[in-house]
Design a protein around this motif. Sequence first.
Motif, mmCIF file in Angstrom:
data_model
loop_
_atom_site.group_PDB
_atom_site.id
_atom_site.type_symbol
_atom_site.label_atom_id
_atom_site.label_comp_id
_atom_site.label_asym_id
_atom_site.label_seq_id
_atom_site.Cartn_x
_atom_site.Cartn_y
_atom_site.Cartn_z
ATOM 1 N N PRO A 197 17.133 2.271 5.379
ATOM 2 C CA PRO A 197 17.726 3.035 6.484
ATOM 3 C C PRO A 197 17.024 2.765 7.810
ATOM 4 O O PRO A 197 17.654 2.826 8.869
ATOM 5 N N GLY A 198 15.713 2.456 7.749
ATOM 6 C CA GLY A 198 14.981 2.188 8.975
ATOM 7 C C GLY A 198 15.509 0.973 9.715
ATOM 8 O O GLY A 198 15.686 1.002 10.941
ATOM 9 N N LEU A 199 15.752 -0.112 8.992
ATOM 10 C CA LEU A 199 16.274 -1.319 9.637
ATOM 11 C C LEU A 199 17.682 -1.069 10.174
ATOM 12 O O LEU A 199 18.027 -1.515 11.287
ATOM 13 N N ALA A 200 18.487 -0.347 9.422
ATOM 14 C CA ALA A 200 19.843 -0.033 9.898
ATOM 15 C C ALA A 200 19.792 0.757 11.196
ATOM 16 O O ALA A 200 20.594 0.507 12.121
ATOM 17 N N ALA A 212 -12.466 0.011 2.458
ATOM 18 C CA ALA A 212 -11.801 -0.038 1.158
ATOM 19 C C ALA A 212 -12.772 -0.505 0.073
ATOM 20 O O ALA A 212 -12.791 0.035 -1.045
ATOM 21 N N GLU A 213 -13.599 -1.505 0.382
ATOM 22 C CA GLU A 213 -14.571 -1.990 -0.591
ATOM 23 C C GLU A 213 -15.607 -0.924 -0.928
ATOM 24 O O GLU A 213 -16.149 -0.888 -2.035
ATOM 25 N N LEU A 214 -15.859 -0.034 0.021
ATOM 26 C CA LEU A 214 -16.832 1.036 -0.200
ATOM 27 C C LEU A 214 -16.235 2.210 -0.964
ATOM 28 O O LEU A 214 -16.959 3.126 -1.355
ATOM 29 N N GLY A 215 -14.916 2.203 -1.154
ATOM 30 C CA GLY A 215 -14.288 3.243 -1.958
ATOM 31 C C GLY A 215 -13.229 4.068 -1.273
ATOM 32 O O GLY A 215 -12.636 4.954 -1.893
ATOM 33 N N ALA A 216 -12.976 3.815 -0.007
ATOM 34 C CA ALA A 216 -11.952 4.578 0.707
ATOM 35 C C ALA A 216 -10.553 4.144 0.276
ATOM 36 O O ALA A 216 -10.329 3.004 -0.128
ATOM 37 N N VAL A 217 -9.613 5.067 0.380
ATOM 38 C CA VAL A 217 -8.197 4.763 0.178
ATOM 39 C C VAL A 217 -7.596 4.513 1.557
ATOM 40 O O VAL A 217 -7.593 5.398 2.413
ATOM 41 N N ILE A 218 -7.092 3.306 1.780
ATOM 42 C CA ILE A 218 -6.565 2.929 3.084
ATOM 43 C C ILE A 218 -5.063 3.183 3.127
ATOM 44 O O ILE A 218 -4.311 2.692 2.271
ATOM 45 N N VAL A 219 -4.636 3.932 4.116
ATOM 46 C CA VAL A 219 -3.215 4.138 4.386
ATOM 47 C C VAL A 219 -2.938 3.412 5.697
ATOM 48 O O VAL A 219 -3.290 3.895 6.770
ATOM 49 N N ASP A 220 -2.365 2.219 5.585
ATOM 50 C CA ASP A 220 -2.230 1.282 6.699
ATOM 51 C C ASP A 220 -0.908 1.504 7.424
ATOM 52 O O ASP A 220 0.160 1.192 6.895
ATOM 53 N N GLY A 221 -0.996 2.034 8.648
ATOM 54 C CA GLY A 221 0.210 2.328 9.403
ATOM 55 C C GLY A 221 1.042 1.098 9.692
ATOM 56 O O GLY A 221 2.279 1.144 9.627
ATOM 57 N N ASP A 222 0.403 -0.036 10.005
ATOM 58 C CA ASP A 222 1.144 -1.270 10.276
ATOM 59 C C ASP A 222 1.885 -1.747 9.034
ATOM 60 O O ASP A 222 3.048 -2.163 9.106
ATOM 61 N N GLY A 238 18.674 -11.872 7.666
ATOM 62 C CA GLY A 238 18.939 -10.438 7.694
ATOM 63 C C GLY A 238 17.705 -9.567 7.818
ATOM 64 O O GLY A 238 17.817 -8.339 7.906
ATOM 65 N N SER A 239 16.522 -10.174 7.832
ATOM 66 C CA SER A 239 15.293 -9.404 8.017
ATOM 67 C C SER A 239 15.056 -9.147 9.501
ATOM 68 O O SER A 239 15.743 -9.716 10.363
ATOM 69 N N LEU A 240 14.087 -8.296 9.795
ATOM 70 C CA LEU A 240 13.792 -7.956 11.183
ATOM 71 C C LEU A 240 13.077 -9.115 11.868
ATOM 72 O O LEU A 240 12.070 -9.623 11.375
ATOM 73 N N ARG A 287 6.030 -1.929 8.397
ATOM 74 C CA ARG A 287 6.821 -3.083 7.957
ATOM 75 C C ARG A 287 7.687 -2.722 6.752
ATOM 76 O O ARG A 287 8.846 -3.145 6.654
ATOM 77 N N GLU A 288 7.118 -1.947 5.843
ATOM 78 C CA GLU A 288 7.859 -1.580 4.632
ATOM 79 C C GLU A 288 9.118 -0.774 4.939
ATOM 80 O O GLU A 288 10.156 -0.980 4.304
ATOM 81 N N VAL A 289 9.035 0.140 5.898
ATOM 82 C CA VAL A 289 10.157 1.051 6.138
ATOM 83 C C VAL A 289 11.296 0.408 6.920
ATOM 84 O O VAL A 289 12.334 1.044 7.126
#
Length: 298
Positions: A44-47, A22-32, A62-64, A36-38
């Motif tokens: 709907p994911g938590l439900a 990321a510091e070198l310029g890449a765009v990171i798409v972090d699966g972990d 009420g969180s996971l 957590r976000e979904v």
Amino acid sequence: MMRIGLTGGIGAGKSTVAKELAELGAVIVDGDKIAREVVEPGTPGLAALVEAFGEGILAEDGSLNRPALAAIAFSDDESRAKLNAITHPLVGARSAELIEAAGPDAVIVQDIPLLVENKVAPMFHLVIIVWVDAEERVRRLVGARGMAEDDARARIAAQATDEQRRAVADVWLENTGTEDATRAAVRALWAERIAPFAANLAAQRPAADAPHVEDAAYGERLVGRLWITLGAEAASVTADGAAASVVLAEGVTVDAVAHKLADAGFAPAATEPGVFQGSDPGRAVTVRVAAQGVAGSA
């Protein structure tokens, strides 16, 4: 756009590698992070998880409750498959949104814990495996994350083996030294391979003087990437190491697929029609493409 798949066993240190990229310029798409976000409260994911695994996976607010979910989901193959069936489509959809927003010239690094297990390696121009032996990963998980040893070992056992990871690895990055050493290795990888590869992709040109690399598993990876690239436009794809042959489906011309191949990292050779060469400066690759009925295509 250049797409890199980044993975490794739990506790291997992918986050260190991703931060440096990321510091070198890449765009990171972090699966972990996306995973957590979904499943945040109200999603709907938590439900769906509560419906599948019960109210016992929720914390008081009420969180996971992740440890509670892990104790169930990693207990057997059926439960793990149920978890994956719920979360993977949600993570995939959100990842696609982030990639589209990054722009056509971006270097996208998708940090995917289960890249090998989900058999998505052919989707990427490069796959980077971050490796540390299993016993060291157990020590890190117990010491740094406070995970119970049995839980750590269960999670490691549920993931791909080192042999399975080697079969898909374009880059095998050993994270066994200091953090500074790992970051230095990532910077060298960026300068020597990733940045010139991305430039070649943007210009749709082959790499100059790429070396021939001995890799018994590469032929299968090359076939997979060509099938992903061409789909129904190919009638057959075969490879012997880093040399591949493609016969196109009836009615499909070489010119019609040239742009797709160049975007995938196989640029037209200047000297011979129907020959494409790899844009990766780390490996020499040749792909011969012929239309149906052309001499030498069978």
